[in-house]
Design an enzyme around this catalytic site. Structure first.
Site, PDB file in Angstrom:
ATOM      1  N   ASP A  31       0.860  -1.192   0.076  1.00 46.79           N
ATOM      2  CA  ASP A  31      -0.151   0.026   0.011  1.00 46.79           C
ATOM      3  C   ASP A  31       0.884   1.186  -0.193  1.00 46.79           C
ATOM      4  OD1 ASP A  31      -2.087   2.163   0.961  1.00 46.79           O
ATOM      5  OD2 ASP A  31      -3.330   0.451   1.305  1.00 46.79           O
ATOM      6  N   LEU A  33      -0.045   3.997   0.982  1.00 47.24           N
ATOM      7  CA  LEU A  33      -0.789   4.808   2.200  1.00 47.24           C
ATOM      8  C   LEU A  33      -1.360   6.274   1.529  1.00 47.24           C
ATOM      9  CD1 LEU A  33       2.002   3.916   4.877  1.00 47.24           C
ATOM     10  CD2 LEU A  33      -0.272   2.790   4.606  1.00 47.24           C
ATOM     11  N   ASN A  35      -4.277   6.825   0.849  1.00 47.91           N
ATOM     12  CA  ASN A  35      -5.673   7.083   1.788  1.00 47.91           C
ATOM     13  C   ASN A  35      -5.750   6.133   2.799  1.00 47.91           C
ATOM     14  OD1 ASN A  35      -8.097   8.451   1.182  1.00 47.91           O
ATOM     15  ND2 ASN A  35      -9.053   6.720   0.625  1.00 47.91           N
ATOM     16  N   ASP A  58       4.088   1.845  -4.258  1.00 49.89           N
ATOM     17  CA  ASP A  58       3.152   2.236  -5.068  1.00 49.89           C
ATOM     18  C   ASP A  58       3.122   1.170  -6.325  1.00 49.89           C
ATOM     19  OD1 ASP A  58       1.633   3.698  -7.212  1.00 49.89           O
ATOM     20  OD2 ASP A  58       1.982   5.460  -6.292  1.00 49.89           O
ATOM     21  N   PHE A  80      -7.120  -4.451  -3.975  1.00 51.54           N
ATOM     22  CA  PHE A  80      -7.937  -3.550  -3.610  1.00 51.54           C
ATOM     23  C   PHE A  80      -7.278  -2.010  -3.829  1.00 51.54           C
ATOM     24  CE2 PHE A  80      -8.811  -6.476  -0.027  1.00 51.54           C
ATOM     25  CZ  PHE A  80     -10.124  -6.417  -0.125  1.00 51.54           C
ATOM     26  N   SER A 124     -17.073  -2.938  -8.626  1.00 59.25           N
ATOM     27  CA  SER A 124     -18.069  -1.919  -7.819  1.00 59.25           C
ATOM     28  C   SER A 124     -19.393  -2.129  -8.554  1.00 59.25           C
ATOM     29  CB  SER A 124     -17.602  -0.646  -7.881  1.00 59.25           C
ATOM     30  OG  SER A 124     -18.646  -0.007  -7.180  1.00 59.25           O
ATOM     31  N   TYR A 148     -14.327   7.080 -12.360  1.00 59.21           N
ATOM     32  CA  TYR A 148     -13.886   6.047 -11.378  1.00 59.21           C
ATOM     33  C   TYR A 148     -14.733   4.800 -11.966  1.00 59.21           C
ATOM     34  CZ  TYR A 148     -14.811   3.081  -7.487  1.00 59.21           C
ATOM     35  OH  TYR A 148     -14.856   1.935  -6.620  1.00 59.21           O
ATOM     36  N   LYS A 152     -13.215   0.750 -13.171  1.00 61.61           N
ATOM     37  CA  LYS A 152     -13.594  -0.563 -12.943  1.00 61.61           C
ATOM     38  C   LYS A 152     -14.074  -1.300 -14.007  1.00 61.61           C
ATOM     39  CE  LYS A 152     -12.571  -0.007  -8.534  1.00 61.61           C
ATOM     40  NZ  LYS A 152     -11.737  -0.762  -7.739  1.00 61.61           N
ATOM     41  N   TYR A 176     -19.082  -4.873  -5.502  1.00 64.69           N
ATOM     42  CA  TYR A 176     -19.688  -4.517  -4.149  1.00 64.69           C
ATOM     43  C   TYR A 176     -20.734  -3.723  -4.379  1.00 64.69           C
ATOM     44  CZ  TYR A 176     -14.360  -5.718  -2.943  1.00 64.69           C
ATOM     45  OH  TYR A 176     -13.219  -6.068  -2.916  1.00 64.69           O
TER      46      TYR A 176
HETATM   47  P1  NAD Z   1      -9.652   2.730   0.445  1.00 60.43           P
HETATM   48  O1  NAD Z   1      -9.119   4.025  -0.146  1.00 60.43           O
HETATM   49  O2  NAD Z   1      -9.773   2.615   2.050  1.00 60.43           O
HETATM   50  O3  NAD Z   1      -8.456   1.743   0.158  1.00 60.43           O
HETATM   51  C1  NAD Z   1      -7.692   1.587  -1.075  1.00 60.43           C
HETATM   52  C2  NAD Z   1      -6.174   1.427  -0.755  1.00 60.43           C
HETATM   53  O4  NAD Z   1      -5.340   1.564  -1.726  1.00 60.43           O
HETATM   54  C3  NAD Z   1      -5.754   2.695   0.223  1.00 60.43           C
HETATM   55  O5  NAD Z   1      -5.053   2.097   1.341  1.00 60.43           O
HETATM   56  C4  NAD Z   1      -4.667   3.505  -0.725  1.00 60.43           C
HETATM   57  O6  NAD Z   1      -3.752   4.056  -0.073  1.00 60.43           O
HETATM   58  C5  NAD Z   1      -4.056   2.282  -1.551  1.00 60.43           C
HETATM   59  N1  NAD Z   1      -3.605   2.847  -2.942  1.00 60.43           N
HETATM   60  C6  NAD Z   1      -4.465   3.587  -4.084  1.00 60.43           C
HETATM   61  N2  NAD Z   1      -3.434   3.558  -5.166  1.00 60.43           N
HETATM   62  C7  NAD Z   1      -2.454   2.973  -4.848  1.00 60.43           C
HETATM   63  C8  NAD Z   1      -1.393   2.694  -5.604  1.00 60.43           C
HETATM   64  N3  NAD Z   1      -1.189   3.282  -6.754  1.00 60.43           N
HETATM   65  N4  NAD Z   1      -0.552   1.689  -5.017  1.00 60.43           N
HETATM   66  C9  NAD Z   1      -0.416   1.276  -3.630  1.00 60.43           C
HETATM   67  N5  NAD Z   1      -1.433   1.595  -3.071  1.00 60.43           N
HETATM   68  C10 NAD Z   1      -2.482   2.189  -3.455  1.00 60.43           C
HETATM   69  O7  NAD Z   1     -10.886   2.430  -0.231  1.00 60.43           O
HETATM   70  P2  NAD Z   1     -11.724   1.207   0.099  1.00 60.43           P
HETATM   71  O8  NAD Z   1     -12.982   1.646   0.536  1.00 60.43           O
HETATM   72  O9  NAD Z   1     -11.166   0.059   1.163  1.00 60.43           O
HETATM   73  O10 NAD Z   1     -11.669   0.380  -1.336  1.00 60.43           O
HETATM   74  C11 NAD Z   1     -10.977  -0.814  -1.619  1.00 60.43           C
HETATM   75  C12 NAD Z   1     -11.415  -1.124  -3.274  1.00 60.43           C
HETATM   76  O11 NAD Z   1     -12.660  -1.303  -3.187  1.00 60.43           O
HETATM   77  C13 NAD Z   1     -10.907   0.121  -4.011  1.00 60.43           C
HETATM   78  O12 NAD Z   1     -10.536  -0.337  -5.325  1.00 60.43           O
HETATM   79  C14 NAD Z   1     -12.446   0.519  -4.128  1.00 60.43           C
HETATM   80  O13 NAD Z   1     -12.412   1.066  -5.643  1.00 60.43           O
HETATM   81  C15 NAD Z   1     -13.306  -0.936  -4.190  1.00 60.43           C
HETATM   82  N6  NAD Z   1     -14.632  -0.375  -3.981  1.00 60.43           N
HETATM   83  C16 NAD Z   1     -14.937   0.422  -2.805  1.00 60.43           C
HETATM   84  C17 NAD Z   1     -16.302   0.525  -2.425  1.00 60.43           C
HETATM   85  C18 NAD Z   1     -16.515   1.445  -1.256  1.00 60.43           C
HETATM   86  O14 NAD Z   1     -17.748   2.099  -1.111  1.00 60.43           O
HETATM   87  N7  NAD Z   1     -15.619   1.663  -0.452  1.00 60.43           N
HETATM   88  C19 NAD Z   1     -17.312   0.122  -3.226  1.00 60.43           C
HETATM   89  C20 NAD Z   1     -17.011  -0.743  -4.381  1.00 60.43           C
HETATM   90  C21 NAD Z   1     -15.670  -0.824  -4.701  1.00 60.43           C
HETATM   91  C1  WQD Z   2     -25.649   6.593  -0.533  1.00 60.08           C
HETATM   92  C2  WQD Z   2     -27.206   7.317  -0.404  1.00 60.08           C
HETATM   93  C3  WQD Z   2     -27.015   9.500  -1.558  1.00 60.08           C
HETATM   94  C4  WQD Z   2     -24.158  11.399   1.346  1.00 60.08           C
HETATM   95  C5  WQD Z   2     -20.837   5.294  -3.687  1.00 60.08           C
HETATM   96  C6  WQD Z   2     -20.303   5.113  -4.932  1.00 60.08           C
HETATM   97  C7  WQD Z   2     -20.216   3.674  -5.510  1.00 60.08           C
HETATM   98  C8  WQD Z   2     -19.634   2.777  -4.386  1.00 60.08           C
HETATM   99  C9  WQD Z   2     -20.157   2.989  -3.153  1.00 60.08           C
HETATM  100  C10 WQD Z   2     -17.267   2.724  -4.742  1.00 60.08           C
HETATM  101  C11 WQD Z   2     -27.546   8.020  -1.706  1.00 60.08           C
HETATM  102  C12 WQD Z   2     -27.134   9.482   0.027  1.00 60.08           C
HETATM  103  C13 WQD Z   2     -25.022  10.576   0.838  1.00 60.08           C
HETATM  104  C14 WQD Z   2     -24.641  12.476   1.897  1.00 60.08           C
HETATM  105  C15 WQD Z   2     -26.984  11.869   1.098  1.00 60.08           C
HETATM  106  N1  WQD Z   2     -18.182   3.041  -4.280  1.00 60.08           N
HETATM  107  N2  WQD Z   2     -26.410  10.682   0.577  1.00 60.08           N
HETATM  108  N3  WQD Z   2     -26.005  12.686   1.889  1.00 60.08           N
HETATM  109  O1  WQD Z   2     -23.316   6.878  -4.170  1.00 60.08           O
HETATM  110  O2  WQD Z   2     -24.615   4.854  -3.437  1.00 60.08           O
HETATM  111  O3  WQD Z   2     -22.168   4.698  -3.839  1.00 60.08           O
HETATM  112  O4  WQD Z   2     -20.299   4.343  -2.801  1.00 60.08           O
HETATM  113  O5  WQD Z   2     -16.937   1.871  -5.690  1.00 60.08           O
HETATM  114  O6  WQD Z   2     -19.432   3.775  -6.716  1.00 60.08           O
HETATM  115  O7  WQD Z   2     -20.877   5.910  -5.864  1.00 60.08           O
HETATM  116  O8  WQD Z   2     -22.955   6.042  -1.824  1.00 60.08           O
HETATM  117  O9  WQD Z   2     -22.926   6.736   0.491  1.00 60.08           O
HETATM  118  O10 WQD Z   2     -22.315   8.294  -1.441  1.00 60.08           O
HETATM  119  O11 WQD Z   2     -24.579   7.624  -0.960  1.00 60.08           O
HETATM  120  O12 WQD Z   2     -28.150  12.309   1.226  1.00 60.08           O
HETATM  121  O13 WQD Z   2     -24.122  13.417   2.520  1.00 60.08           O
HETATM  122  O14 WQD Z   2     -26.958   8.476   0.607  1.00 60.08           O
HETATM  123  O15 WQD Z   2     -27.573  10.379  -2.346  1.00 60.08           O
HETATM  124  O16 WQD Z   2     -28.699   8.098  -1.935  1.00 60.08           O
HETATM  125  P1  WQD Z   2     -23.469   5.878  -3.183  1.00 60.08           P
HETATM  126  P2  WQD Z   2     -23.115   7.273  -0.801  1.00 60.08           P
END
Ligand code: NAD
Ligand code: WQD
Length: 335
Positions: A31, A33, A35, A58, A80, A124, A148, A152, A176
């Site tokens: 990682d 780091l 984020n 990285d 991830f 996602s 974004y 994916k 997810y």
């Molecule tokens: P996060 O930002 O907490 O974790 C991602 C990690 O990747 C971070 O620790 C960051 O430092 C590291 N990173 C980013 N770019 C990098 C690089 N070039 N080299 C090395 N490390 C790097 O996010 P998360 O919520 O834990 O999500 C993890 C994965 O799941 C991501 O790919 C995200 O797109 C996907 N995802 C997240 C959600 C969500 O809502 N959290 C939903 C669907 C998919």
């Molecule tokens: C949830 C609901 C908002 C914030 C995002 C990404 C998606 C995935 C998951 C990575 C919606 C409402 C939110 C606020 C609000 N991530 N809301 N006030 O948009 O479903 O999904 O995270 O892959 O790609 O788009 O999640 O938590 O932002 O919103 O009213 O301050 O809450 O409108 O209905 P979302 P979210």
């Protein structure tokens, strides 16, 4: 079995690292780091009393990656690492395409060179865009609405092409839905930089007094109470889904795609009510305009993962909110 977890210090990665350690795997994390903080991994090790090998590198640095693969013998990769903020991806598309695509290409080239051909990829529900129908099955058309989401979908396509070129690969594409919650210990959880974009971290910061009120984005959607409906899934259930996905890859299935969600949708108002019940704290809110790009209703049909992976999300929305609050109240400033 030796597993490499990229982005393992992040929100989902740290919870998944814990599940893999507890299941007896050896875990190595890469990682940069950008984020996250290394403290998350220190706490994972404290919770389970097992060690993680950590490299602060990285994925854009392919020489460093190659060195790590030479020093270790990995059986599989859980990938991830990536940038994930939808709004930021619209403002900085090149950053997102470069980090997410180049990082993944470097990783895959390195895996190929070292003959590591099993990968679980964090996709996602965002790949479905504004869905034509709910619940969403894996066959539904994909049409992401922002850079974004397109990274994916592009990575999913790259992985499918890789498999066509070499059927020795085994690839799980996990889509997810909305991960929330935290480990029940309250030691690890979601720690976003700056003002949160997502609903639960925002509510949690209102609850600890860091933010004055929640803005609800729209109350005129065709849903039960006019607010947006999403499929919230406990991050620990999601983490366990990765264990099941890797077990599936060990049976050499080729490319498999699964929705990881609960199959149930909750409105913003319902989530606020659950959080208030879980925390005993009132969450002040105001209705504001819809957020650009938001869909009315998004929830999964998780049947394929339920049957194929023998995985079902177990934790209900009240538990998700209790665990979010337990983490946030014990760590008001994050890590
Ligand atoms: P996060 O930002 O907490 O974790 C991602 C990690 O990747 C971070 O620790 C960051 O430092 C590291 N990173 C980013 N770019 C990098 C690089 N070039 N080299 C090395 N490390 C790097 O996010 P998360 O919520 O834990 O999500 C993890 C994965 O799941 C991501 O790919 C995200 O797109 C996907 N995802 C997240 C959600 C969500 O809502 N959290 C939903 C669907 C998919
Ligand atoms: C949830 C609901 C908002 C914030 C995002 C990404 C998606 C995935 C998951 C990575 C919606 C409402 C939110 C606020 C609000 N991530 N809301 N006030 O948009 O479903 O999904 O995270 O892959 O790609 O788009 O999640 O938590 O932002 O919103 O009213 O301050 O809450 O409108 O209905 P979302 P979210």
């Amino acid at each position: 079995m030796n597993v490499l977890i990229t982005g393992g210090a992040g929100y989902i990665g740290s919870h998944t690292s814990l599940e893999f350690l507890q299941a007896g795997y050896n875990v190595t994390v890469i990682d940069n780091l950008c984020n996250s903080k290394q403290e998350s991994l220190i706490r994972v090790q404290e919770i389970c009393g097992k060690d993680i090998t950590f490299y602060q590198n990285d994925l854009l640095d392919s020489a460093a990656l190659d060195k790590i693969f030479k020093q270790n013998s990995f059986d599989a990769v859980i990938h991830f690492a990536g940038l994930k903020a939808v709004g930021e991806s619209v403002e900085k598309p090149l950053l997102y395409y470069n980090n997410n695509l180049t990082g993944t290409l470097n990783l895959l080239e390195c895996m190929q060179r070292h003959n590591v051909k099993k990968i679980v990829f964090s996709s996602s529900a965002t790949v479905y865009g504004n869905p034509l129908k709910v619940p969403i099955t894996e066959e539904l058309s994909t049409q992401p609405t922002n850079p974004y989401g397109r990274t994916k979908l592009m990575i999913e396509d790259i992985l499918k092409d890789l498999y066509i070129s070499d059927p020795d690969w085994d690839i799980a594409l996990l889509r997810y839905f909305n991960p929330i919650g935290a480990h029940h210990s309250g030691k690890i959880g979601e720690d976003p930089n700056g003002i949160p974009n997502n609903l639960l971290p925002y509510i949690a910061q209102v609850a600890v007094g860091k933010l004055p009120h929640l803005n609800i984005f729209g109350n005129d959607y065709p849903t039960i109470d006019g607010t947006g409906v999403r499929d919230y899934i406990h991050v620990v259930d999601l983490a366990k889904g990765h264990l099941k996905a890797l077990e599936k890859l060990l049976t050499s299935p080729g490319v498999v795609t699964y929705n990881l969600g609960t199959g149930k949708g909750y409105s913003v108002i319902e989530i606020i009510e659950a959080f208030q019940q879980a925390s005993g704290i009132e969450i002040p809110y105001k209705f504001t305009h819809r957020r650009a790009g938001d869909a009315a209703e998004i929830y999964a049909d998780p049947t394929l993962a339920n049957t194929d992976l023998k995985w079902t999300a177990q934790k209900d929305v009240l538990t998700m909110c209790k665990d979010t609050w337990n983490w946030q109240s014990h760590n008001p400033q994050g890590y």
